[in-house]
Write an enzyme that holds these catalytic residues in place. Structure first.
Site, PDB file in Angstrom:
ATOM      1  CB  THR A 172       2.748 -12.213  -8.668  1.00 26.10           C
ATOM      2  OG1 THR A 172       2.440 -11.286  -7.427  1.00 26.10           O
ATOM      3  CG2 THR A 172       0.658 -12.352  -9.023  1.00 26.10           C
ATOM      4  N   GLY A 173       5.001 -13.991  -7.143  1.00 28.05           N
ATOM      5  CA  GLY A 173       6.350 -13.282  -6.584  1.00 28.05           C
ATOM      6  C   GLY A 173       7.281 -15.550  -7.380  1.00 28.05           C
TER       7      GLY A 173
ATOM      8  N   GLY B 295       8.724 -10.709  -4.383  1.00 29.09           N
ATOM      9  CA  GLY B 295       8.051 -10.298  -5.782  1.00 29.09           C
ATOM     10  C   GLY B 295       9.115  -8.716  -6.027  1.00 29.09           C
ATOM     11  CG  PHE B 296       9.741  -5.457  -9.531  1.00 32.65           C
ATOM     12  CD1 PHE B 296      11.072  -5.450  -9.717  1.00 32.65           C
ATOM     13  CD2 PHE B 296       8.644  -4.068  -9.359  1.00 32.65           C
ATOM     14  CE1 PHE B 296      11.127  -3.885 -10.191  1.00 32.65           C
ATOM     15  CE2 PHE B 296       9.265  -2.825 -10.086  1.00 32.65           C
ATOM     16  CZ  PHE B 296      10.415  -2.427 -10.576  1.00 32.65           C
TER      17      PHE B 296
ATOM     18  CE1 TYR C 198      -2.277  -3.328  -6.984  1.00 31.20           C
ATOM     19  CE2 TYR C 198      -3.397  -1.090  -8.021  1.00 31.20           C
ATOM     20  CZ  TYR C 198      -1.626  -2.222  -7.063  1.00 31.20           C
ATOM     21  OH  TYR C 198      -0.835  -1.756  -7.054  1.00 31.20           O
TER      22      TYR C 198
ATOM     23  CB  THR D 261       8.160   1.128  -9.553  1.00 34.66           C
ATOM     24  OG1 THR D 261       7.479   2.538  -9.169  1.00 34.66           O
ATOM     25  CG2 THR D 261       9.435   1.295  -9.195  1.00 34.66           C
TER      26      THR D 261
ATOM     27  CE1 TYR E  34      -7.432  -2.582  12.339  1.00 38.05           C
ATOM     28  CE2 TYR E  34      -5.538  -3.088  13.832  1.00 38.05           C
ATOM     29  CZ  TYR E  34      -6.464  -3.030  13.615  1.00 38.05           C
ATOM     30  OH  TYR E  34      -7.366  -4.124  13.567  1.00 38.05           O
TER      31      TYR E  34
ATOM     32  CG  ASN F 174      -4.990 -11.956   8.861  1.00 36.87           C
ATOM     33  OD1 ASN F 174      -5.438 -11.457   9.734  1.00 36.87           O
ATOM     34  ND2 ASN F 174      -5.301 -12.662   7.705  1.00 36.87           N
TER      35      ASN F 174
ATOM     36  CB  SER G 136      -1.039  -6.803  -3.788  1.00 34.98           C
ATOM     37  OG  SER G 136      -1.864  -5.854  -4.538  1.00 34.98           O
TER      38      SER G 136
END
Ligand code: UDP
Length: 329
Positions: A38-39, A13-14, A148, A178, A162, A102, A78
């Site tokens: 989307t990548g 991705g970006f 989102y 960004t 975690y 995961n 994402s």
């Protein structure tokens, strides 16, 4: 010492692809993972010839296996634009929830340090301005951005759990708007939208009256912030962004000047729950990471415009999201 190995999800991705470049440059072995929804492999094509680079075509919402040692994990997979979440809402929720579960499991098994990409969207349509990390936000869980925003909020909660219960080394970055080379021209975000329109000779579409504000950070500055945060020992969420705030109308005027387009601005309805204002409070990043953005909008926009200009014509005219326009308003 053996080379440090890092897994970067969303690596095509970006942001992910810029992170792959940075960690290769720092001498890491990089594993990029992406399901390419989307990548785009063109973002990392130049890395395939390197011995220190591997690519896994995998959806992190399914069990993730990486053989061998793993010192760091960056979870940057994402969909990340309002049009994308509208198009693939379930995947957006799954990558932030099942995906992070995961990866936290993988981090535990490998004893890796893990950083998750969170977002200024956790602040929703903020009533506190600028937004410090302590602000809890103003989010509509069932609005168009809810898939989102809530996935990212869940992801933060899961990561902290975690950290607390399994002593995992975790980092949480809240990324503000960004921009830079490798943004998808047709992802619906304002900068590729305006530059794409200018390059195609179309009018620039402002949603609403253009008085809403955003604060745009150049990608190299963001990557530097990510690098410093990962290597720091700070575990609470940290804002990384450029505090230089601008209205969308002023931004459109800057793009018109930059591109020299003779097209005009046209106004379209404001999408539901579109935040009215956004500016990061980066006091913590300044103090703890000794970080602040260095690239001005004028410089960053120039580089980004050159990138978009260099794209082939078929990319400029390819619009896979055409049919989704009606859903967001
Ligand atoms: N926007 C706009 N015209 C466009 C695309 C976006 O005026 O063609 C506006 C959008 O409504 C929002 C701002 O620009 O107020 C930033 O939108 P973007 O999708 O880039 O990011 P986000 O809203 O998530 O910050």
């Amino acid at each position: 010492m053996d080379k440090q190995r890092i897994l970067i999800t969303g690596g095509a991705g970006f942001l992910g692809s810029h992170l792959c470049d940075r960690f290769i440059k720092e001498g890491f072995e990089v594993i990029a993972m992406d399901n390419l929804i989307t990548g785009d492999l063109r973002n990392i094509e130049h890395l395939f010839k390197l011995k220190a680079f591997e690519f896994y075509n995998h959806d992190v919402s399914k069990f993730v296996h990486v053989p061998g040692a793993l010192h760091y994990i960056l979870h940057f997979a994402s969909p990340a634009s309002p049009i994308d979440y509208l198009k693939i809402p379930i995947q957006t929720l799954k990558v932030g929830s099942l995906g992070i579960h995961n990866l936290l499991g993988l981090a535990r098994a490998k004893k890796s340090r893990i950083m998750i990409a969170s977002t200024s969207e956790v602040y929703g349509d903020p009533t506190v301005h600028p937004q410090p990390e302590e602000y809890y936000g103003n989010v509509n869980s069932v609005g168009p951005r809810g898939v989102y925003d809530e996935a990212k909020r869940f992801q933060e909660a899961m990561t902290m759990a975690y950290h607390t219960y399994h002593n995992l080394e975790t980092r949480i970055i809240r990324i503000f708007n960004t921009y830079g080379p490798r943004m998808r021209l047709n992802d619906g975000r304002v900068l590729p939208a305006f530059i794409g329109q200018a390059l195609r000779g179309e009018d620039l579409t402002i949603f609403g009256d253009g008085s809403q504000t955003r604060s745009f950070c150049y990608v190299d500055d963001l990557v530097e912030g990510i690098y410093r945060l990962l290597l720091s020992d700070y575990v609470l969420p940290m804002n990384i962004g450029n505090p230089s705030e601008i209205t969308i109308k002023e931004f459109a005027e800057e793009i018109i000047k930059l591109t020299g387009t003779t097209q005009k601005i046209i106004y379209q309805p404001l999408p539901k729950d579109d935040p009215k204002q956004r500016q990061p409070d980066i006091t913590k990043a300044r103090k703890i990471l000794n970080w602040e953005p260095k690239v001005s909008r004028a410089e960053g926009l120039k580089i980004t415009y050159e990138y978009f200009k260099s794209l082939p014509k078929e990319v400029l005219y390819h619009r896979d999201h055409k049919n989704f326009d009606g859903f967001i308003r």
